[in-house]
Write an enzyme that holds these catalytic residues in place. Sequence first.
Site: not given
Length: 344
Positions: A68-69, A113, A162, A221
Amino acid sequence: MEDRAKDLTSQAENASDAFAKDLRPRRFQEYVGQRAVVDSISIAVMAAKKRGDTLDHALFHGPPGLGKTTISQIIARELDSQLIHTSGPALERPADVVGLLSNLKVGDVLFIDEIHRLPHAVEEYLYSAMEDFRVDFMTGSGAFAKSINLPLQPFTLIGSTTRAGMLSAPLRERFGLAYHLDFYSTEELAQVVTRSAGILEVDIDSDGALEIARRSRGTPRISNRLLRRVRDFAEVREVGTIDKTVASEALEIEGVDPLGLDRLDRLYLTTLSKNYQGGPAGIQALAATINEDQQTLEDVVEPFLLKIGFIVRTPQGRRTTPEGFEHIGLPPRLDGPTGQGTLL
């Protein structure tokens, strides 16, 4: 001594951020996976750039570690705009968000975020900012109260969360673009591992990349983190190319099993299956038994166990499926995972 420890912690965090930044793709063409999302958002970005307009506000939601980032950074780069990064918990007071918004320039991208953690009082200031590019705030009190209208430069707000269900309806409806990011396939993660290995100058074959990908829980990740651990193992053992055997041995040492379950996953599954005979059990009871934070279990552990079918959520609580019992070497319950009790 305390200052020295803080400095070391800060340096470690900066090094970690720099590492993650190096591995992140910089353009949409480099991005692996999430094809439907990337195709849609790239078209919206190109259209906005062609018109010389600001991009619609966008919301990205899904499990942590799926990009997402990264996508938000790519959007800002593709728009030739500045990215201003903040988080929901950091904006504690209305003055924080007003100051942030008033400093935005035309076309800037504001990335928030964990946007679901915005305080309600702060969130309300975003409504007019997103729709009309202005904020209204009060100064003074009583008879001296005065409403001030502060115009803003056109900007794009990108929210990441999330837990999309925790967003209020008024905020969620103000996003013109909304995308759900899902777990990656093993093949897509193998591409991520191969690309990252090239950047890190790690020699790895296709079988080694696939082995890391299989144990990455569908999350880029995690695949990059496991690649670093396998790289460390290979350097210490002085092996050449990282193949399936080397990757498997390194990850077994790390406590990551062939399906990608780590120690906390197996502890959760074992506790539910043994202590609670496969359930149903409430998440609060499980968190207390494991001595782990409830939100960690809900956001980190459970999504993957649900995806691979090892647990189910029922109105009565969590239950282990026959596949979950089998994975930890226990016989499945005869009444199955439906929540139906056995007759005595």
